[in-house]
Design a protein around this motif. Structure first.
Motif, mmCIF file in Angstrom:
data_model
loop_
_atom_site.group_PDB
_atom_site.id
_atom_site.type_symbol
_atom_site.label_atom_id
_atom_site.label_comp_id
_atom_site.label_asym_id
_atom_site.label_seq_id
_atom_site.Cartn_x
_atom_site.Cartn_y
_atom_site.Cartn_z
ATOM 1 N N GLY A 33 0.790 -1.224 0.000
ATOM 2 C CA GLY A 33 0.000 0.000 0.000
ATOM 3 C C GLY A 33 0.823 1.276 0.000
ATOM 4 N N ILE A 34 2.086 1.185 0.381
ATOM 5 C CA ILE A 34 2.929 2.378 0.463
ATOM 6 C C ILE A 34 3.644 2.649 -0.853
ATOM 7 C CG2 ILE A 34 4.988 3.318 1.610
ATOM 8 C CD1 ILE A 34 4.065 2.130 4.145
ATOM 9 N N TRP A 35 3.820 1.664 -1.658
ATOM 10 C CA TRP A 35 4.624 1.824 -2.869
ATOM 11 C C TRP A 35 4.176 2.974 -3.766
ATOM 12 C CZ3 TRP A 35 8.718 2.044 -5.340
ATOM 13 C CH2 TRP A 35 8.756 2.072 -6.729
ATOM 14 N N PRO A 36 2.901 3.141 -4.076
ATOM 15 C CA PRO A 36 2.558 4.268 -4.954
ATOM 16 C C PRO A 36 2.866 5.626 -4.327
ATOM 17 C CG PRO A 36 0.740 2.717 -4.826
ATOM 18 C CD PRO A 36 1.741 2.308 -3.809
ATOM 19 N N LEU A 37 2.955 5.684 -3.023
ATOM 20 C CA LEU A 37 3.213 6.946 -2.323
ATOM 21 C C LEU A 37 4.649 7.009 -1.814
ATOM 22 C CD1 LEU A 37 -0.085 6.906 -0.277
ATOM 23 C CD2 LEU A 37 0.342 8.083 -2.430
ATOM 24 N N ARG A 38 5.555 6.509 -2.595
ATOM 25 C CA ARG A 38 6.955 6.382 -2.184
ATOM 26 C C ARG A 38 7.560 7.705 -1.749
ATOM 27 N NH1 ARG A 38 12.377 5.977 -4.778
ATOM 28 N NH2 ARG A 38 11.617 7.195 -6.509
ATOM 29 N N PHE A 39 7.361 8.756 -2.526
ATOM 30 C CA PHE A 39 7.954 10.048 -2.187
ATOM 31 C C PHE A 39 7.310 10.656 -0.948
ATOM 32 C CE2 PHE A 39 8.771 10.047 -6.867
ATOM 33 C CZ PHE A 39 10.139 9.884 -6.767
ATOM 34 N N SER A 40 5.998 10.616 -0.882
ATOM 35 C CA SER A 40 5.331 11.231 0.264
ATOM 36 C C SER A 40 5.566 10.431 1.544
ATOM 37 C CB SER A 40 3.844 11.399 -0.004
ATOM 38 O OG SER A 40 3.239 10.153 -0.214
ATOM 39 N N ALA A 41 5.698 9.121 1.456
ATOM 40 C CA ALA A 41 5.970 8.320 2.654
ATOM 41 C C ALA A 41 7.309 8.707 3.262
ATOM 42 C CB ALA A 41 5.940 6.838 2.309
ATOM 43 N N ASN A 42 8.307 8.903 2.432
ATOM 44 C CA ASN A 42 9.618 9.313 2.939
ATOM 45 C C ASN A 42 9.599 10.750 3.453
ATOM 46 O OD1 ASN A 42 11.651 7.104 2.537
ATOM 47 N ND2 ASN A 42 10.666 7.141 0.546
ATOM 48 N N ALA A 43 8.886 11.623 2.786
ATOM 49 C CA ALA A 43 8.793 13.007 3.246
ATOM 50 C C ALA A 43 8.047 13.092 4.574
ATOM 51 C CB ALA A 43 8.094 13.866 2.196
ATOM 52 N N PHE A 44 6.982 12.314 4.726
ATOM 53 C CA PHE A 44 6.233 12.331 5.986
ATOM 54 C C PHE A 44 7.070 11.789 7.139
ATOM 55 C CE2 PHE A 44 2.114 12.454 3.536
ATOM 56 C CZ PHE A 44 1.785 13.721 3.982
ATOM 57 N N ARG A 45 7.912 10.796 6.872
ATOM 58 C CA ARG A 45 8.769 10.266 7.929
ATOM 59 C C ARG A 45 9.704 11.360 8.448
ATOM 60 N NH1 ARG A 45 11.951 5.052 6.588
ATOM 61 N NH2 ARG A 45 11.714 6.099 4.617
ATOM 62 N N HIS A 46 10.296 12.122 7.524
ATOM 63 C CA HIS A 46 11.190 13.211 7.928
ATOM 64 C C HIS A 46 10.410 14.321 8.633
ATOM 65 C CE1 HIS A 46 14.651 15.832 7.819
ATOM 66 N NE2 HIS A 46 13.858 16.782 7.381
ATOM 67 N N THR A 47 9.240 14.666 8.108
ATOM 68 C CA THR A 47 8.433 15.733 8.695
ATOM 69 C C THR A 47 7.944 15.359 10.080
ATOM 70 O OG1 THR A 47 7.740 16.407 6.491
ATOM 71 C CG2 THR A 47 6.410 17.179 8.322
ATOM 72 N N ARG A 48 7.590 14.101 10.283
ATOM 73 C CA ARG A 48 7.126 13.658 11.596
ATOM 74 C C ARG A 48 8.223 13.827 12.640
ATOM 75 N NH1 ARG A 48 5.105 8.553 10.445
ATOM 76 N NH2 ARG A 48 7.227 7.823 10.486
ATOM 77 N N ARG A 49 9.451 13.479 12.283
ATOM 78 C CA ARG A 49 10.559 13.635 13.233
ATOM 79 C C ARG A 49 10.852 15.109 13.481
ATOM 80 N NH1 ARG A 49 16.708 11.366 13.056
ATOM 81 N NH2 ARG A 49 17.127 11.916 15.202
ATOM 82 N N PHE A 50 10.878 15.912 12.423
ATOM 83 C CA PHE A 50 11.140 17.341 12.573
ATOM 84 C C PHE A 50 10.078 17.992 13.451
ATOM 85 C CE2 PHE A 50 10.396 21.721 11.400
ATOM 86 C CZ PHE A 50 11.668 22.257 11.479
ATOM 87 N N THR A 51 8.806 17.673 13.203
ATOM 88 C CA THR A 51 7.719 18.283 13.964
ATOM 89 C C THR A 51 7.792 17.893 15.433
ATOM 90 O OG1 THR A 51 6.344 18.249 11.993
ATOM 91 C CG2 THR A 51 5.219 18.556 14.087
ATOM 92 N N SER A 52 8.109 16.648 15.711
ATOM 93 C CA SER A 52 8.231 16.209 17.100
ATOM 94 C C SER A 52 9.347 16.956 17.819
ATOM 95 C CB SER A 52 8.511 14.714 17.164
ATOM 96 O OG SER A 52 7.461 13.996 16.588
ATOM 97 N N LEU A 53 10.488 17.113 17.166
ATOM 98 C CA LEU A 53 11.590 17.839 17.777
ATOM 99 C C LEU A 53 11.276 19.330 17.911
ATOM 100 C CD1 LEU A 53 14.601 16.086 16.050
ATOM 101 C CD2 LEU A 53 13.892 15.895 18.437
ATOM 102 N N PHE A 54 10.588 19.900 16.935
ATOM 103 C CA PHE A 54 10.205 21.304 17.003
ATOM 104 C C PHE A 54 9.259 21.543 18.175
ATOM 105 C CE2 PHE A 54 7.478 24.884 15.816
ATOM 106 C CZ PHE A 54 8.449 25.862 15.608
ATOM 107 N N LEU A 55 8.268 20.674 18.337
ATOM 108 C CA LEU A 55 7.324 20.812 19.436
ATOM 109 C C LEU A 55 8.027 20.642 20.778
ATOM 110 C CD1 LEU A 55 4.397 21.204 20.283
ATOM 111 C CD2 LEU A 55 4.099 18.741 20.102
#
Length: 65
Positions: A33-55
Motif C-alpha cells: 500500500g505504500i509503494w505508490p506513495l513512495r515520495f510522500s511516505a519518505n517526506a512524511f517520515r522526515h516531517t514527523r521527526r522534525f515536527t516532534s523535535l520542534f514541538l
C-alpha cells in the motif's frame, strides 16, 4: 529551538530518495500500500521527526522562560 538540527543527519537519505530514478517495480522492502506513495511516505517520515523535535523545543523553551 536548536533541537531541530537533530534531523539533519536524515536529510541526505531523503534527498537520495528524491533524486534517485523511480523504479518500475516496487522494491521488496516496501509494503504494497505504500509503494505508490513512495515520495510522500519518505517526506512524511522526515516531517514527523522534525515536527516532534520542534514541538519538544517549543515546550522546553516555554518552560525555561
Amino acid at each position: 529551538m536548536l533541537l531541530v538540527f537533530a534531523c539533519l543527519p536524515q536529510l541526505p537519505r531523503l534527498f537520495g530518495v528524491f533524486s534517485a530514478p523511480k523504479p518500475t517495480e516496487a522494491p521488496a522492502s516496501y509494503p504494497e500500500g505504500i509503494w505508490p506513495l513512495r515520495f510522500s511516505a519518505n517526506a512524511f517520515r522526515h516531517t514527523r521527526r522534525f515536527t516532534s523535535l520542534f514541538l519538544l523545543g517549543m515546550i522546553l523553551d516555554t518552560l525555561m522562560t
